[in-house]
Design an enzyme around this catalytic site. Structure first.
Site, mmCIF file in Angstrom:
data_model
loop_
_atom_site.group_PDB
_atom_site.id
_atom_site.type_symbol
_atom_site.label_atom_id
_atom_site.label_comp_id
_atom_site.label_asym_id
_atom_site.label_seq_id
_atom_site.Cartn_x
_atom_site.Cartn_y
_atom_site.Cartn_z
ATOM 1 C CB SER A 150 -37.771 -6.481 -33.569
ATOM 2 O OG SER A 150 -36.562 -6.892 -32.947
ATOM 3 C CG ASP A 151 -38.831 -3.459 -27.548
ATOM 4 O OD1 ASP A 151 -37.625 -3.470 -27.206
ATOM 5 O OD2 ASP A 151 -39.717 -2.904 -26.862
ATOM 6 C CD1 TRP A 152 -32.094 -5.231 -26.795
ATOM 7 C CD2 TRP A 152 -33.257 -4.079 -28.324
ATOM 8 N NE1 TRP A 152 -31.223 -4.392 -27.461
ATOM 9 C CE2 TRP A 152 -31.897 -3.681 -28.395
ATOM 10 C CE3 TRP A 152 -34.154 -3.498 -29.219
ATOM 11 C CZ2 TRP A 152 -31.432 -2.722 -29.297
ATOM 12 C CZ3 TRP A 152 -33.698 -2.536 -30.119
ATOM 13 C CH2 TRP A 152 -32.363 -2.172 -30.152
ATOM 14 N N GLY A 172 -38.518 -8.876 -29.535
ATOM 15 C CA GLY A 172 -39.910 -8.727 -29.993
ATOM 16 C C GLY A 172 -40.199 -9.384 -31.340
#
Ligand code: BGC
Length: 757
Positions: free
Chosen positions: A283-285, A287
């Site tokens: 996941s994006d940080w 996200g």
């Protein structure tokens, strides 16, 4: 530690973690590398992962699928004390010889290393790289970053941003590879291959349609399936098929109603089932938005902490809401990638980075990427005849601009322009100017000339300086940073007036642009010459001077269209949610309720938008001048072994050696529903004066295909196509017709070959 850089002063104290004490070894020296059944490198990565998993406890499996925490925001695993100081850390399993994962941002160099006291090469922006149209260079760019990641003890790269430039005001345009999916896909593939050649796990991001920064955590990108497949997803598909990145990072935004990190269509159906992706989805940080829906949709690792994939995932697995088989799949993907990439067999050994090589690559990339947009004969400058030069504006006495956000590379030698104190908004930090002085480099090129500098802050003084010199070189800039979009493509501040005034004062005015994206140029007719230098990196000053004086012949071509003004863009303004706007940090930490961002232009991204509307942009996609000229002749196009082959003769018709980017576009049959033309192939060809070469290009059938939404696959439709060849999207000296059948697969193309390593 990256978040000390990115998230700012408020978290400085909390983030002061001890540096790695066991280095990247993570695995204690007492554990021998041949100690385990899976240590045998001749076994397949899948088999090795299976063998490890037979010995893992459930707790160990659960620990591998999330980061060790985000100090200041989430609880933190004490193991974070072993972190190498990058953006992300996932503790390994020392007792089984499974290494820690130390992740660093690395879009334009190893990011934010200053706080660890380390050097990293500040490369020209990713958009600059795309503008080189040079795949070998993209490999070298990636390879340099890979080697510096190793030198610093990292084993996972968070580079590889390939979101398409649907709107050039997107604040991360400089971090990505332009507006064309096929160019961007091939460049990111070479970049990843270069990174992964150093036994680093590579990444491609942000999956998908994260095409604006404004309220990125709540923007719901609404787009039709055909447009989605043929535009934003295509670069990822190309990267999957060619470079086999170890990771795909899902993005903050939603796509057609579902958060990207829990979007079953994107993660499971397209990425894993259709494209055969064997790595893991990270996941994006911040996200990740759920436990069960995200896990079932295909998210394999939450970063940077364990908000959803920690205790909650353990409960969900215990209760069967997330089947154990799904957890096993996540773990298997992570482990098999660790074996496939070599991070287990070839642990990163820290070393002193080769700074000299870094400088050399940075300069070469810039010399291949800068785009000469206008030249009424003034360039290249001849040091024997130029007696005086006025250099004006944009701190050209001390440095060159870089882009901000998580990809920020600490300027070697420090920020050349004393930074103002931070506003308190961590993603709105002061711009970093790399200490590479264009003024000094220009002086070195013209030792006999008087070269003066004026800061460009007063029109009167700049005009006087320009008047008193034979040639004026005015530098202008546009700063961009993650988390915010540009309000407009107009140059900020008083720079337009500065250029107009300087050009009015001196008929020999050269404009050098240091921008992260396109800019409007109301003064375009007044300047004698215009050079787009992008964010030019740590050797930017030298590269710019080499181009201005003809030591290097410009060969960059625009990877994005430059519109005349904001009015020419598909959307008059960047869509935003109603009410108060979230700050960049809030878009991650507290994304508001979703709001629609309708990509109504669909397939018509970049040049395809202007082509469809028969509009003249300021400078078209693919455009760029050289100090020499090229001639095109003898076009032949036809099908051979199921692939389209295009060949033509290219000749350097001028008096200097130079490189041409010969581009091949395809005009689809009327009833295909496609925009007027699509870039399908190109080659960057160096030629000596008078030299000619036959260029032969075989086109991947995928690039001739359209996405059939009814059947859910790519296919070539039969009909008469136009093959167009030339030096830009708007200049085709050669063209011919070709008839394509219904495709080798008799309709649907088989899914991409799955990763095999
Ligand atoms: C960015 C990612 C980056 C991550 C870790 C996020 O804010 O969107 O591109 O890799 O931070 O720094």
């Amino acid at each position: 530690m990256q978040y000390r850089q990115v998230w700012g002063a408020a978290f400085l104290v909390a983030l002061s973690l001890p540096s790695a004490s066991v280095g990247l070894g993570q695995v204690p020296a007492s554990v021998k590398r041949d100690a385990f059944p899976w240590s045998n490198p001749s076994l397949s990565p899948d088999r090795r992962a299976d063998l490890v998993m037979q010995r893992m406890t459930l707790a160990e499996k659960l620990r591998l699928v999330h980061g060790a925490g985000w100090t200041g925001f989430t609880p933190v695993d004490p193991a974070i004390a072993r972190s190498n100081g990058g953006a992300g850390f996932v503790p390994g399993i020392p007792r089984l010889g499974i290494p820690d994962l130390n992740m660093s941002d690395s879009a334009v160099g190893v990011a934010n290393t200053a706080d660890e006291g380390r050097y990293a090469t500040a490369l020209p922006s990713a958009l600059a790289l795309a503008s080189s149209w040079d795949e070998r260079l993209a490999y070298q760019y990636g390879s340099l970053i890979g080697s510096e990641l190793v030198d610093q003890g990292f084993n996972v790269s968070l580079g590889g941003g390939v979101n398409l430039t649907r709107d050039p005001r997107d604040g991360r345009t400089f971090e990505f590879l332009g507006e064309d999916p096929i160019l961007a896909g091939n460049m990111v593939a070479r970049f990843i291959e270069g990174i992964q050649s150093h036994h680093i796990i590579g990444d491609v991001k942000h999956f998908a349609v994260n095409d604006q920064e404004t309220a990125r955590g709540s923007a719901d990108s609404i787009i039709g399936v055909r447009a989605l497949q043929e535009t934003d997803l295509l670069p990822f598909q190309i990267a999957m098929g060619e470079a086999h990145p170890g990771m795909v990072m899902c993005s903050y935004n939603l796509v057609n109603g579902a958060y990207a990190c829990q979007n079953r269509y994107l993660l499971d159906e397209v990425l894993k089932k259709t494209w055969g992706f064997k790595g893991w989805v990270i996941s994006d940080w911040g996200g990740t938005h759920s436990t069960v829906p995200a896990a079932l949709a295909g998210l394999d690792m939450e970063m940077p902490g364990a908000q959803y994939f920690g205790a909650d995932l353990a409960h969900a697995v215990a209760s069967g809401r997330v089947p154990l088989t799904r957890l096993n799949d996540m773990v298997h993907r992570i482990l098999r990638t660790e074996f496939a990439s070599g991070v287990v067999d070839h642990p990163a050994a820290r070393s002193v980075p080769d700074i000299f090589k870094g400088f050399e690559v940075a300069q070469r990339v810039e010399e291949q990427s800068a785009v000469l947009l206008k030249n009424s004969g003034l360039l290249p400058l001849d040091p024997r005849t130029v007696a005086s030069i006025a250099v004006i504006g944009s701190h050209a006495d001390v440095g060159v601009l870089s882009g901000g956000g998580s990809s920020q590379v600490s300027a070697p030698g420090g920020n050349a322009v004393a930074a103002k104190t931070s506003s308190g908004d961590p993603l709105a930090r002061p711009p970093v100017w790399d200490p590479s002085s264009p003024l000094q480099a220009i002086r070195a090129q013209a030792p006999g000339a008087s070269v003066t500098y004026d800061a460009g802050l007063s029109l009167a003084s700049a005009t006087a300086a320009a008047k008193s010199a034979q040639v004026a070189i005015v530098f202008v800039h546009q700063y961009m940073s993650e988390g915010t979009d540009l309000p407009t493509l107009e140059l900020p501040g008083d720079q337009d007036r500065l250029v107009a005034a300087v050009a009015a004062a001196n008929p020999h005015t050269i404009v050098v642009l240091e921008t992260g994206s396109a800019v409007a140029m109301p003064w375009v007719g007044q300047a004698s010459a215009i050079l787009e230098a992008w964010y030019p990196g740590i050797r930017g000053g030298q590269a710019i001077a080499d181009i201005l004086f003809g030591i290097a012949n410009p060969s960059g071509r625009l990877a994005i269209t430059f519109p005349r003004s904001d009015d020419q863009l598909p959307h008059p303004t960047i869509p935003r949610p109603p009410g108060a706007q979230p700050t960049p940090l809030e878009t991650i930490l507290r994304p508001g309720p979703p709001f629609d961002v309708r990509y109504s232009e669909g397939l018509e991204v970049g040049y395809k938008w202007y082509d469809s509307r028969h509009e003249e942009p300021l400078f078209p996609f693919g455009f760029g001048l050289s100090y020499t000229t090229f001639g095109y002749s003898r076009l032949v196009a036809g099908m051979r072994d199921g692939a389209l082959e295009v060949s033509f003769k290219l000749r350097n018709t001028g008096a200097r050696a130079g490189e041409e980017v010969a581009q091949v576009y395809l005009g689809f049959p009327q009833d295909s529903g496609e925009p007027p033309q699509r870039l399908i192939a190109w080659d960057k060809v160096p030629l000596a004066p008078g030299q000619s070469k036959t260029v032969s290009l075989a086109v991947d059938p995928l690039y001739l295909s359209i996405f059939d939404t009814r059947r859910g696959c790519w296919r070539i439709s039969s009909g008469r196509y136009r093959v167009l060849v030339g030096p830009s999207s708007r200049n085709h000296p050669l063209s011919t017709d070709v008839v394509l059948g219904a495709g080798a697969a008799g309709g649907c193309r088989a899914a991409e070959t799955p990763a095999t390593h």
